[in-house]
Design an enzyme around this catalytic site. Structure first.
Site, PDB file in Angstrom:
ATOM      1  N   HIS A 181      -8.022  -6.769  -7.738  1.00  0.00           N
ATOM      2  CA  HIS A 181      -6.845  -6.366  -6.972  1.00  0.00           C
ATOM      3  C   HIS A 181      -6.936  -4.920  -6.470  1.00  0.00           C
ATOM      4  O   HIS A 181      -6.113  -4.497  -5.652  1.00  0.00           O
ATOM      5  CB  HIS A 181      -5.578  -6.552  -7.814  1.00  0.00           C
ATOM      6  CG  HIS A 181      -4.405  -7.025  -7.021  1.00  0.00           C
ATOM      7  ND1 HIS A 181      -4.234  -6.739  -5.670  1.00  0.00           N
ATOM      8  CD2 HIS A 181      -3.329  -7.785  -7.364  1.00  0.00           C
ATOM      9  CE1 HIS A 181      -3.117  -7.290  -5.245  1.00  0.00           C
ATOM     10  NE2 HIS A 181      -2.542  -7.932  -6.250  1.00  0.00           N
ATOM     11  N   ASP A 198      -6.560  -7.564  -1.417  1.00  0.00           N
ATOM     12  CA  ASP A 198      -5.126  -7.831  -1.406  1.00  0.00           C
ATOM     13  C   ASP A 198      -4.850  -9.318  -1.597  1.00  0.00           C
ATOM     14  O   ASP A 198      -5.695 -10.167  -1.273  1.00  0.00           O
ATOM     15  CB  ASP A 198      -4.497  -7.356  -0.094  1.00  0.00           C
ATOM     16  CG  ASP A 198      -4.552  -5.847   0.053  1.00  0.00           C
ATOM     17  OD1 ASP A 198      -4.544  -5.154  -0.978  1.00  0.00           O
ATOM     18  OD2 ASP A 198      -4.616  -5.367   1.205  1.00  0.00           O
TER      19      ASP A 198
END
Length: 434
Positions: A402, A406
């Site tokens: 992450h 995204d």
């Protein structure tokens, strides 16, 4: 007689230290030159170290699990020859990974009358140190505890479950002496007594490949903030295509599994999403996107999980990919895989095959930024707008880093994989979206 000292040789690949994973000899054993004396594990492979002389082992340097520097004293051997200086480390040939010797076949079945009376034949001298065997070492190819038929028959009469014993024979083989010791300790029950209490405990030291797996998993989970997306994929069209291709070409080109199709879809999907086929150097804050698809194939072996790498998968057709996957998996399981085939992956695929469950949350192979998990195919009812229809369905479980990927980008990537797998004709389309 002269006692000679031998050092841990240079294993190559810039390795400066290695973990001593297992001794194949013990003090007092007679060895011949080039006999394997121990196994060491590096970040890339497990390697057998051969004896550099013929003679008697008088000293060994360390225990399983110890980390030794290249050039440190490894073993001392008493030989008939005059002492000679060990070759410089730069001249020491790098040992090659070698498969372990095949286990000896069990004797032919004996008649019931002889089972309890026939003594255990004298054991052949074993080079391996008589250390407690691991669960993997103490099982034969069928998953049964290693024991002669006479031992099995006697255990049955004594009401002893061989799975509760740890053998002291070669490779963890259970001997008559182990049955006697178990019975004397009060562990044996009367024949036919049914269920028995299990009160033993076992401590297993994490060494070798398992230690490396532990270190890498800790690194990945502590440094990478994972998130996972699980998507359902209908694979009726894909499975029909695979069955047709196998019916026509299996004899001449080899059988296709699902994996080559997933790799083909992956090579197309990363063209639209190059940020997925990448490495992240979190110390330098640099993401390196790769045009080549070097696909890691998570492979379960007797010593733990290994990830051989399918180099330039984007340039392979289905059968080329299938052949290379089989070759890499077979050599990894036989512990003959070259170190260069265990590094350089840009994204990894993991699959539990028929045990694949409904969904998984795979751990990213650091420093990659994504991993694709394949779950088992099952027939499920799917609503087609008018009625429920039986469909073959498979879940994809994909995890992402992450920090650099995204959620929206990851969802688009998984959607692309889904579209390609549900409409396999698109895997060979030449056009690209603008």
């Amino acid at each position: 007689m002269t006692e000679q000292s031998f050092k841990l040789p240079d294993i190559g690949e810039g390795i400066t230290e290695a973990e001593l994973s297992e001794w194949l000899v013990k003090v007092g054993d007679e060895v011949r030159e080039d006999d394997p004396i121990c196994e060491v594990t590096t970040d890339k492979a497990t390697v057998e170290i051969p004896a550099a002389a013929t003679g008697k082992v008088t000293w060994v340097g360390g225990e399983a699990g110890d980390v030794l520097a290249v050039g440190s004293e490894l073993i001392r051997i008493e030989t008939d020859a005059e002492a000679a200086p060990q070759a410089e480390e730069s001249e020491e040939p790098a040992p090659k990974p070698a498969p372990k010797p095949e286990p000896e076949p069990e004797p032919e079945p004996e008649t019931p009358a002889k089972l309890a009376k026939q003594p255990e034949p004298p054991a052949k001298p074993a080079r391996r140190a008589q250390q407690p065997a691991s669960a993997a070492m103490a099982r034969n190819a069928a998953g049964r505890p290693l024991a002669a038929p006479s031992v099995r028959g006697r255990a049955l009469e004594m009401g002893i479950d061989l799975r509760q014993l740890r053998g002291t024979g070669p490779a963890g083989r259970i001997l008559h002496e182990d049955l006697d010791a178990y019975a004397e300790s009060g562990g044996a029950a009367a024949p036919g007594s049914g269920l028995r209490r299990r009160d033993t405990t076992e401590e297993v030291r994490i060494t070798g490949v398992r230690r490396k797996i532990s270190e890498r998993m800790s690194l990945a989970k502590s440094r990478i903030p994972h998130f996972s997306i699980i998507e359902e994929v209908e694979v009726d069209a894909l499975e029909d295509l695979r069955a047709s291709l196998n019916a026509r070409f299996a004899d001449s080109r080899g059988k296709l599994t699902l994996l080559p199709f997933v790799i083909r879809a992956l090579s197309e999907a990363v063209l639209d999403h190059p940020e997925i086929n990448a490495h992240f150097d979190d110390e330098a804050s640099v993401v390196t996107r790769h045009a080549a698809l070097h696909c890691g194939i998570a492979t379960q072996t007797d010593t733990g999980l290994m990830v051989p790498v399918l180099q330039h998968a984007e340039a392979m057709d289905l059968w080329e990919a299938a052949r290379d996957i089989r070759r890499l998996s077979d050599t990894a399981r036989a512990r003959r895989i070259a170190p260069e085939n265990l590094s350089g992956s840009t994204i990894t695929i993991t699959s539990l095959g028929p045990l694949g469950a409904l969904a998984t949350t795979p751990i990213i192979n650091h420093p990659e930024v994504a991993i694709v998990g394949i779950n088992k195919i099952a027939v499920r009812p799917v609503w087609d707008g008018h009625a429920f229809q039986p469909r073959r369905v498979m879940n994809l479980s994909c995890s992402f880093d992450h920090r650099v990927v995204d959620g929206w980008v990851a969802a688009e990537f998984v959607a692309k994989l889904k579209a390609l797998l549900e409409t396999p004709a698109m895997l060979w389309m030449e056009w690209r979206d603008d």
